[in-house]
Design an enzyme around this catalytic site. Sequence first.
Site, short mmCIF file in Angstrom:
data_model
loop_
_atom_site.label_atom_id
_atom_site.label_comp_id
_atom_site.label_asym_id
_atom_site.label_seq_id
_atom_site.Cartn_x
_atom_site.Cartn_y
_atom_site.Cartn_z
N CYS A 30 -28.40 14.52 8.02
CA CYS A 30 -28.47 13.41 8.96
C CYS A 30 -28.50 13.91 10.40
CB CYS A 30 -27.27 12.49 8.77
SG CYS A 30 -25.73 13.29 9.18
N CYS A 33 -25.39 15.80 11.48
CA CYS A 33 -25.35 17.22 11.08
C CYS A 33 -26.11 18.06 12.10
CB CYS A 33 -25.99 17.44 9.72
SG CYS A 33 -25.36 16.39 8.42
N ASP A 434 -24.80 29.17 -19.22
CA ASP A 434 -23.98 30.37 -19.19
C ASP A 434 -22.62 29.91 -18.68
OD1 ASP A 434 -23.16 33.10 -18.86
OD2 ASP A 434 -23.58 32.85 -16.72
N ASP A 613 -26.75 32.71 -14.33
CA ASP A 613 -26.75 33.36 -13.02
C ASP A 613 -26.67 34.87 -13.10
OD1 ASP A 613 -24.05 33.55 -13.87
OD2 ASP A 613 -23.52 34.01 -11.80
N ASP A 617 -28.11 37.26 -18.07
CA ASP A 617 -28.85 36.05 -18.40
C ASP A 617 -30.35 36.20 -18.16
OD1 ASP A 617 -26.53 34.58 -18.98
OD2 ASP A 617 -26.20 34.26 -16.84
#
Lengths: 714, 58
Positions: A30, A33, A434, A613, A617
Amino acid sequence: MSALADAPRTAPQDNAGQGRILLSLPGIHCAGCISRIERDLGDHPGVQSARVNLTLKRASVDAAPGVTAAQLIDRLERLGFEAHELDPGILSRGASARQERDLLLRIGVSGFAMMNVMILSIAVWAGAEDATRDLFHLISAAIAIPTVGYAGQPFFRSALGALQGRRLNMDGPIALALILTVAISLYETLQSGAHAYFEAVLMLTFFLLVGRYLDHRARALARSAAQELAALEVPRALRLQGGAQAEVPVAELAAGDLVLVHPGAGVPVDGEVTEGRSEIDRSLLTGETLPVVAGAGARLSAGEVNLTGPLTMRVTAAGRDSSLHRMADLVAAAESARNRYTTLAERAARAYAPTIPLLSLGAFIAWMYVSGGDLRLSVNVAVATLIITCPCALGLAVPAVVTAASGRLFRKGLLIKDGTALERLAGVDTVVFDKTGTLTMGTPVPDNLDTHPEDALRVALALADASAHPLARALAAALRARGLTPASVDDLREAPGYGVEGHWQGMPVRLGRAGWVGAEHAATTGAYLGLGDETRSFTFTDALRPGAEEVVAALRDQGKAVWLISGDVAPAVEAMARRLGIENWCAGALPRDKAARIEALQAEGGRVLMVGDGLNDTVALSAAHVSISPASALDAARASSDMVLLGRDIAPVADAVRIAEASVRRIRENFWQSGVYNAVFVPIALLGWCTPLWAALAMSLSSITVTLNALRLR
Amino acid sequence: MDVLVILIPVSLLLGGLGLAGFFWTLRKGQYDDPEGDARRILNPDYDDAPAARDDDPR
């Protein structure tokens, strides 16, 4: 690139003698921010200016050479914004940005030419005759011919390229339609004919260019996202040579080199410890949450993280022989299966591209026969058929939906790295998670603080403050959050690989491993406090990633099968599965096991979304039908996944599946719409009733409905 | 129909002006951050020196 490699964490220098730092800010949304971030970054000493781009969710900061991205990231985190550093070298105006601007220019030129020609055409449709009509047609020709020559170049070039390769792509019929239409319209104008299709040809160019632009933009965004994330970490190592340390790229290391690994740093290559004692976090490689002790002779693999003490290691394998590289080979093998996926657009184009010229050729021959050799009339009908069937709406059908969907996903914090990922995601029926680092944050949180007296807690805080071990840090943070102050402990000393010790009120106190403190080892992850002869244990659980419970519940509501596959020990995995309500779980899985499990699921006809991650994996991420990894994941994992989750929250994964399904539905609807429109207008064109007015109306109507349908995506 | 001698050049000129304007906005980087620019207008701070970004869009 070399300048970048020299100073990956400080601002690279540009011509103006100042640094430019680029930050990715996934959480901004916004006007508030924007101004808070710009004002806060502007207050940082050395920062000359900061500018936030809300569309790309980025901030670019011009700063003095001493300012590092890490300082700014810290500042923003305190302000409550998540930030990641981006590599400005890759993001600066590349070929892709130039191409985008080029396409926009062509859209602008064809758009303005279309408007002007349309004004003239309306006069013709309204009944201008004789010399006036010819004049208007001539002016239209003078505008349209150079415009098509300039704006139509992307289609001509692509069609030519395809023809040289003896293929027929969608641009072949488009280029044919553009050239033939302009030619016949010019001929009609010179012959004082009633119908010229200049406005239709410009409209065709304009709409097709818009589709091309949307497509290009979505691709360019995805590509730059992949690059900027990949550029985050430059793997480097500290090589010991004759007593001196030198920072070198990992690629330059050879077997036999000695490498120093500081506490908190990643292990850069495979090797053997020659000196030092420490604890090693292997969670990214294996999914284990408990650190492992490493002393002289212990074997280390690239991707592990050194926790407490400095280690010197001898490189045993670098480059092609390293475990990282072997993993990359597995990934490449798994990926080749996925690259065979053909998109809906490709399938449509394959069926459609030959139909258009054939249909119009058929119309030409039929009318030559019916009219007894009237060449002019037959060519006119053939051109009208070509314009009507030209895939104007078809060119917009996919890019409009993909743009709308990736925009929505981006706002939710998901970056699409691969163009076909959205379609693949739509078919998913099984989701594999995971555990460590994906469903959990990978950071421990103490869970039994209430069972200890305040004195013990204050001593523990004083001891924990002296260590960089993740358990000590977690303990210190949790104790501070309770408003406790550290007790005064003297003679603080860290024993690498064991813990921290000191003296409190004349009594020796220790915080560390069970055996060293003299305590019984508990069943879960723990740290132990020794107060003289008394011992106390702190137990830890892994903090759940925000949104983990919601994402599992939402996926189950959508009727997906949810799996939890982790390399961690069975009790930890089972507890997590029970907590989240996941029925299918499996523990102690090696990277190959994970991929094998996913392949088995897919062999049974399932389509698997893998969310993970770690390095362990990566093979599974590439073997799965489609994959997502969080931004905190390792380079290798992010590189082999199709989408990247920018924020900390994992809940958008469920939204992503829903949005992907909705967008594939919209794409199909759009194909149907263009199909219906063709079914209605092609007979009209074949019968020779299609005037330029009809062609223009039909074309704009179908393009607008297709775009509106894409925007319906919520 | 003599009026056409004036009207057609005028319409072409206006169209050309629009095209030139579009080129100008493109060159000034006004399409780099459409969302942010739309929100910045709600910002109460007055920007005394908006950043010049003519030849550097990012």
